[in-house]
Design a protein around this motif. Structure first.
Motif, PDB file in Angstrom:
ATOM      1  N   SER A 276       0.830  -1.210   0.000  1.00 26.95           N
ATOM      2  CA  SER A 276       0.000   0.000   0.000  1.00 26.95           C
ATOM      3  C   SER A 276       0.861   1.255   0.000  1.00 26.95           C
ATOM      4  O   SER A 276       0.563   2.232  -0.713  1.00 26.95           O
ATOM      5  CB  SER A 276      -0.919  -0.013   1.227  1.00 26.95           C
ATOM      6  OG  SER A 276      -1.682   1.159   1.304  1.00 26.95           O
ATOM      7  N   GLU A 279       2.325   1.749  -3.432  1.00 28.56           N
ATOM      8  CA  GLU A 279       1.337   2.271  -4.381  1.00 28.56           C
ATOM      9  C   GLU A 279       1.115   3.766  -4.159  1.00 28.56           C
ATOM     10  O   GLU A 279       0.981   4.538  -5.121  1.00 28.56           O
ATOM     11  CB  GLU A 279       0.023   1.503  -4.217  1.00 28.56           C
ATOM     12  CG  GLU A 279       0.100   0.063  -4.693  1.00 28.56           C
ATOM     13  CD  GLU A 279      -1.196  -0.686  -4.439  1.00 28.56           C
ATOM     14  OE1 GLU A 279      -2.083  -0.115  -3.761  1.00 28.56           O
ATOM     15  OE2 GLU A 279      -1.309  -1.837  -4.910  1.00 28.56           O
ATOM     16  N   GLU A 280       1.076   4.193  -2.889  1.00 26.23           N
ATOM     17  CA  GLU A 280       0.890   5.613  -2.609  1.00 26.23           C
ATOM     18  C   GLU A 280       2.086   6.429  -3.108  1.00 26.23           C
ATOM     19  O   GLU A 280       1.918   7.521  -3.680  1.00 26.23           O
ATOM     20  CB  GLU A 280       0.687   5.817  -1.109  1.00 26.23           C
ATOM     21  CG  GLU A 280      -0.638   5.273  -0.598  1.00 26.23           C
ATOM     22  CD  GLU A 280      -0.767   5.415   0.904  1.00 26.23           C
ATOM     23  OE1 GLU A 280       0.210   5.880   1.548  1.00 26.23           O
ATOM     24  OE2 GLU A 280      -1.830   5.050   1.452  1.00 26.23           O
ATOM     25  N   PHE A 282       4.073   5.602  -5.532  1.00 31.69           N
ATOM     26  CA  PHE A 282       4.019   5.588  -6.995  1.00 31.69           C
ATOM     27  C   PHE A 282       3.019   6.622  -7.498  1.00 31.69           C
ATOM     28  O   PHE A 282       3.275   7.329  -8.483  1.00 31.69           O
ATOM     29  CB  PHE A 282       3.642   4.199  -7.485  1.00 31.69           C
ATOM     30  CG  PHE A 282       3.566   4.079  -8.964  1.00 31.69           C
ATOM     31  CD1 PHE A 282       4.726   3.987  -9.740  1.00 31.69           C
ATOM     32  CD2 PHE A 282       2.331   4.078  -9.622  1.00 31.69           C
ATOM     33  CE1 PHE A 282       4.650   3.884 -11.121  1.00 31.69           C
ATOM     34  CE2 PHE A 282       2.257   3.977 -10.996  1.00 31.69           C
ATOM     35  CZ  PHE A 282       3.416   3.882 -11.748  1.00 31.69           C
ATOM     36  N   ASP A 283       1.870   6.724  -6.806  1.00 36.19           N
ATOM     37  CA  ASP A 283       0.874   7.722  -7.199  1.00 36.19           C
ATOM     38  C   ASP A 283       1.427   9.137  -7.028  1.00 36.19           C
ATOM     39  O   ASP A 283       1.191  10.034  -7.869  1.00 36.19           O
ATOM     40  CB  ASP A 283      -0.397   7.557  -6.367  1.00 36.19           C
ATOM     41  CG  ASP A 283      -1.134   6.266  -6.695  1.00 36.19           C
ATOM     42  OD1 ASP A 283      -0.886   5.722  -7.790  1.00 36.19           O
ATOM     43  OD2 ASP A 283      -1.956   5.818  -5.851  1.00 36.19           O
ATOM     44  N   VAL A 284       2.158   9.364  -5.906  1.00 40.95           N
ATOM     45  CA  VAL A 284       2.733  10.695  -5.671  1.00 40.95           C
ATOM     46  C   VAL A 284       3.754  11.039  -6.766  1.00 40.95           C
ATOM     47  O   VAL A 284       3.773  12.165  -7.313  1.00 40.95           O
ATOM     48  CB  VAL A 284       3.387  10.754  -4.278  1.00 40.95           C
ATOM     49  CG1 VAL A 284       4.198  12.036  -4.128  1.00 40.95           C
ATOM     50  CG2 VAL A 284       2.329  10.677  -3.198  1.00 40.95           C
ATOM     51  N   SER A 286       3.958   9.755  -9.759  1.00 43.18           N
ATOM     52  CA  SER A 286       3.263   9.922 -11.039  1.00 43.18           C
ATOM     53  C   SER A 286       2.622  11.308 -11.131  1.00 43.18           C
ATOM     54  O   SER A 286       2.680  11.986 -12.170  1.00 43.18           O
ATOM     55  CB  SER A 286       2.205   8.844 -11.213  1.00 43.18           C
ATOM     56  OG  SER A 286       2.796   7.559 -11.233  1.00 43.18           O
ATOM     57  N   GLY A 287       1.999  11.724 -10.016  1.00 37.50           N
ATOM     58  CA  GLY A 287       1.384  13.059 -10.014  1.00 37.50           C
ATOM     59  C   GLY A 287       2.414  14.163 -10.144  1.00 37.50           C
ATOM     60  O   GLY A 287       2.186  15.177 -10.838  1.00 37.50           O
ATOM     61  N   SER A 290       3.567  14.331 -13.697  1.00 35.78           N
ATOM     62  CA  SER A 290       2.539  14.909 -14.558  1.00 35.78           C
ATOM     63  C   SER A 290       2.481  16.422 -14.398  1.00 35.78           C
ATOM     64  O   SER A 290       2.372  17.166 -15.384  1.00 35.78           O
ATOM     65  CB  SER A 290       1.183  14.301 -14.204  1.00 35.78           C
ATOM     66  OG  SER A 290       0.148  14.887 -14.977  1.00 35.78           O
TER      67      SER A 290
END
Length: 297
Positions: A276, A279-280, A282-284, A286-287, A290
């Motif tokens: 978990s 994944e968090e 990775f999301d950070v 990725s954001g 971007s």
């Protein structure tokens, strides 16, 4: 359905609560074993006193042979008292004992009269082809053993006519070292010649041996009743100690299984939590990437 962190946390907490209960039951079983074993040890002096009294009454081998019958000679019935358990978490306690009783009694000739101490062992005996003629409740403390023994003696005597020769056997589980037990048996009646001779040859602790002046036969009968009482009390106490030993072993196995389960749950919890977190992160990232591209454009 995959486990979540919340569900795993609930399972770990539940396993911890269950382990606390198991520990409490372990402590209670260990305490009960000591209680019943102490009662057997405390009875040893009284048992020795009864034997010495019988030795005085039976000091003459000829008198002993006259008072006691031959082993099973003339016996028309076989009585058996089986001490079982009515509590849970004792494993194969009643099954092992019932099989042992069936193997011991089936080859014996004569009518079988079986009294069961405990409903669970009664059902096991009847399933094995040994119907019972009486049922007694399993005592829950040392103080309840003596009244139970009195009931057993009264009912077994009332079941037969006066002067009728019977064979009386005791069956129970006896505790061993390491929280284990084994089924054992003892034949109490009839009082054969070898039993009487053994008692009559017991050494008296002093040089002056007492004499039975009056009522020798009544004294002998009273001592025999005490001998039966001591034997029944000891068998019941040993059975209860073995029952708690079996429960202690079951609790030890349960505690080990709980420890293994908690270890697996913790490992799964840590792995899922790390996943978990990854994944968090990775999301950070990725954001961030971007947003960086948008600012560049």
């Amino acid at each position: 359905m995959s486990d979540t962190l919340a569900s795993l946390r609930r399972k770990i907490n539940g396993a911890g609560d269950l382990k606390s209960v198991v520990r409490s039951m372990k402590a209670l079983a260990a305490s009960s074993i000591g209680q019943y074993e102490k009662s057997v040890l405390a009875l040893a002096d009284y048992d020795r006193t009864v034997e010495l009294g019988l030795a005085v009454c039976l000091r003459n081998r000829e008198a002993a042979a006259e008072q006691a019958g031959r082993p099973g000679g003339g016996a028309k019935a076989v009585d058996a008292i089986v001490f079982g358990s009515d509590q849970g978490l004792v494993g194969q306690f009643n099954d092992v004992l019932a099989d042992y009783v069936a193997k011991a009694l089936n080859p014996l000739p004569g009518e079988k009269n079986v009294w069961a101490v405990g409903e669970r062992v009664q059902s096991r005996l009847e399933d094995g082809g040994l119907p019972t003629v009486g049922l007694f409740a399993v005592p829950t403390s040392v103080n309840a053993i003596a009244p139970l023994v009195g009931q057993i003696v009264v009912e077994s005597e009332a079941h037969h006519g006066e002067g009728e020769i019977v064979q009386l056997y005791l069956f129970h589980n006896r505790p061993n070292s390491g929280a284990t037990y084994e089924p054992v048996s003892q034949r109490l009646l009839p009082l054969d010649e070898s039993w009487a001779i053994r008692l009559s040859n017991l050494p008296w602790p002093t040089k002056n041996r007492p004499e039975v002046i009056d009522g020798g036969e009544r004294t002998l009968q009273a001592l025999v009743r005490e001998y039966l009482f001591v034997s029944l009390f000891k068998a019941c106490a040993e059975s209860l100690a073995a029952e708690n030993a079996s429960r202690l072993a079951a609790m030890q196995r349960a505690e080990k299984n709980i420890d293994d389960l908690v270890g697996n749950l913790n490992q799964t919890f840590r792995r899922l939590r790390q996943t978990s977190i990854d994944e968090e992160l990775f999301d950070v990232l990725s954001g961030y990437e971007s947003l960086s591209k948008r600012k560049t454009h």
